[in-house]
Design a protein around this motif. Structure first.
Motif, PDB file in Angstrom:
ATOM      1  N   HIS A   1       0.523  -1.264   0.014  1.00 49.74           N
ATOM      2  CA  HIS A   1       0.148  -0.041  -0.014  1.00 49.74           C
ATOM      3  C   HIS A   1       0.867   1.551  -0.149  1.00 49.74           C
ATOM      4  CE1 HIS A   1      -2.658   3.151   1.439  1.00 49.74           C
ATOM      5  NE2 HIS A   1      -1.781   3.280   2.962  1.00 49.74           N
ATOM      6  N   LEU A   2       2.249   1.525   1.239  1.00 50.13           N
ATOM      7  CA  LEU A   2       2.864   1.953   0.816  1.00 50.13           C
ATOM      8  C   LEU A   2       3.068   2.462  -0.127  1.00 50.13           C
ATOM      9  CD1 LEU A   2       4.372   1.923   4.527  1.00 50.13           C
ATOM     10  CD2 LEU A   2       3.077   3.342   4.348  1.00 50.13           C
ATOM     11  N   ALA A   3       4.055   1.280  -0.672  1.00 55.46           N
ATOM     12  CA  ALA A   3       4.703   1.670  -1.961  1.00 55.46           C
ATOM     13  C   ALA A   3       3.776   2.036  -2.983  1.00 55.46           C
ATOM     14  CB  ALA A   3       5.622   0.744  -2.829  1.00 55.46           C
TER      15      ALA A   3
ATOM     16  N   ARG B   1       5.821   6.164  -1.578  1.00 57.17           N
ATOM     17  CA  ARG B   1       6.651   6.157  -0.333  1.00 57.17           C
ATOM     18  C   ARG B   1       8.639   5.331  -1.634  1.00 57.17           C
ATOM     19  NH1 ARG B   1       5.447  10.042   2.366  1.00 57.17           N
ATOM     20  NH2 ARG B   1       4.076   9.657   4.351  1.00 57.17           N
ATOM     21  N   SER B   2       9.137   6.033  -0.677  1.00 55.33           N
ATOM     22  CA  SER B   2      10.368   5.271  -1.179  1.00 55.33           C
ATOM     23  C   SER B   2      10.515   3.774  -0.367  1.00 55.33           C
ATOM     24  CB  SER B   2      11.703   6.379  -0.623  1.00 55.33           C
ATOM     25  OG  SER B   2      11.818   5.698   0.816  1.00 55.33           O
TER      26      SER B   2
ATOM     27  N   GLU C   1      10.673  10.805   4.085  1.00 53.99           N
ATOM     28  CA  GLU C   1       9.673   9.507   4.206  1.00 53.99           C
ATOM     29  C   GLU C   1       8.738  10.796   3.781  1.00 53.99           C
ATOM     30  OE1 GLU C   1       9.645   7.967   7.704  1.00 53.99           O
ATOM     31  OE2 GLU C   1      11.032   6.643   7.192  1.00 53.99           O
ATOM     32  N   ASP C   2       8.391  12.445   4.522  1.00 55.40           N
ATOM     33  CA  ASP C   2       7.757  13.390   3.953  1.00 55.40           C
ATOM     34  C   ASP C   2       7.418  13.762   2.957  1.00 55.40           C
ATOM     35  OD1 ASP C   2       5.406  13.966   5.841  1.00 55.40           O
ATOM     36  OD2 ASP C   2       6.518  16.176   5.783  1.00 55.40           O
TER      37      ASP C   2
ATOM     38  N   ILE D   1      12.069  13.183  -4.725  1.00 54.18           N
ATOM     39  CA  ILE D   1      12.778  14.521  -4.550  1.00 54.18           C
ATOM     40  C   ILE D   1      12.720  13.942  -2.691  1.00 54.18           C
ATOM     41  CG2 ILE D   1      11.254  16.323  -2.730  1.00 54.18           C
ATOM     42  CD1 ILE D   1       9.331  16.753  -5.187  1.00 54.18           C
ATOM     43  N   GLY D   2      11.568  12.580  -2.290  1.00 60.30           N
ATOM     44  CA  GLY D   2      12.711  12.331  -0.654  1.00 60.30           C
ATOM     45  C   GLY D   2      13.672  11.551  -0.172  1.00 60.30           C
TER      46      GLY D   2
END
Length: 297
Positions: free
Chosen positions: A13-15, A20-21, A128-129, A135-136
């Motif tokens: 889900h995060l990916a 997210r990285s 992470e933000d 950009i992260g």
């Protein structure tokens, strides 16, 4: 129906949905797995999605207490709590009522260097933000150059594509166009390489290495703003700034036996008197340790 364990579903889900990285996905998956293992022992029963909806603030306090025994500091504990909240929100859905638990606070006092734990947690929290993975990766690379190589933020912004590929050392142009050679840790090189790999704007010899969202030169103010937001989330004091990472680089090296003259060269100070301030900072830190640990202090 996807029958993968909940932590892996959370990572997917995060990916996929949160973009997210890979680093964040691994870290948050690990936290989710740790939480489920802890709760299973804490409750004496298997933990599923429904059970996660019953987690209380007392359960989370017990979990964080166990993590403290693993040696994590305030900043890492705050990041762990952030990951736990994200996982519980994923498991329970957007309308889930999460237990209220205030994160750890850092005591205010005389300014001190940012600890290694805080420096790394800060850099990772900023990354992470970020709204885009590249950009992260960019922000992580910049902050690791400040903490891992002692660069000023302006020196990091002045790097160009001509500085690639980075090897074991980096030539830096500092104040008054004075150049110096600084060693690069493998972790710092890896962070820069990951940023270059993800950046949608290809590097060029005469173009700044670190780019803004629209492709122009990255403004230092954007890094300072991201650090301000991250330090609030982590409960770190106001002294935690990008430049504080450079101070911490110097103080930690000195505390581990670095020669003052060598440190002067690494920092690019014109005179030794500018470097000697770190002897006082390190002595103050040692005095704190003495007062807190010595039975007769």
């Amino acid at each position: 129906m996807d029958d993968r364990p909940l932590p892996l579903l959370f990572g997917a889900h995060l990916a996929r949905d949160r973009r997210r990285s890979a680093h964040t996905v691994r870290a948050y998956e690990a936290t989710a797995a740790r939480l489920m293992t802890f709760l299973s022992g804490h409750w004496g029963a298997a933990v599923d999605r429904g059970a996660l909806g019953k987690v209380t603030a007392a359960d989370l306090r017990a979990y964080l207490a166990q993590r403290r025994t693993d040696g994590i500091g305030n900043a890492s504990a705050a990041r762990e709590l952030s990951a736990v909240r994200a996982f519980l929100n994923f498991a329970g859905g957007e309308d889930a009522e999460l237990p209220r638990l205030r994160g750890p606070r850092v005591k205010k006092g005389v300014p001190r260097p940012v600890s290694p734990d805080e420096a790394v947690a800060l850099a990772e929290e900023v990354a992470e933000d970020a709204r885009e993975p590249w950009i992260g990766a960019r922000d992580l690379a910049v902050l690791l150059l400040l903490y891992g190589a002692g660069l000023r933020i302006g020196e990091a912004m002045a790097l160009t594509g001509a500085d690639l590929p980075m090897g074991e050392t980096l030539r830096v142009t500092g104040k008054r166009d004075k150049t110096r050679i600084v060693p690069l840790l493998p972790q710092v090189r890896a962070a820069v390489e990951e940023y270059v790999r993800l950046c949608p704007y290809g590097p060029a010899p005469a173009v700044p290495l670190f780019r803004g969202a629209r492709g122009g030169p990255l403004a230092p103010a954007l890094i300072r703003r991201a650090v301000r937001a991250a330090r609030v989330r982590l409960g770190l004091p106001e002294r935690t700034t990008p430049h504080a990472l450079r101070h911490s680089f110097a103080t930690h090296l000195l505390g581990r036996g670095a020669d003052l003259r060598a440190l002067q060269e690494l920092l690019g100070h014109a005179s030794l008197s500018s470097t000697q301030i770190y002897t006082a900072v390190d002595a103050a830190h040692l005095l704190d340790v003495y007062r807190n640990a010595h039975p007769r202090a």
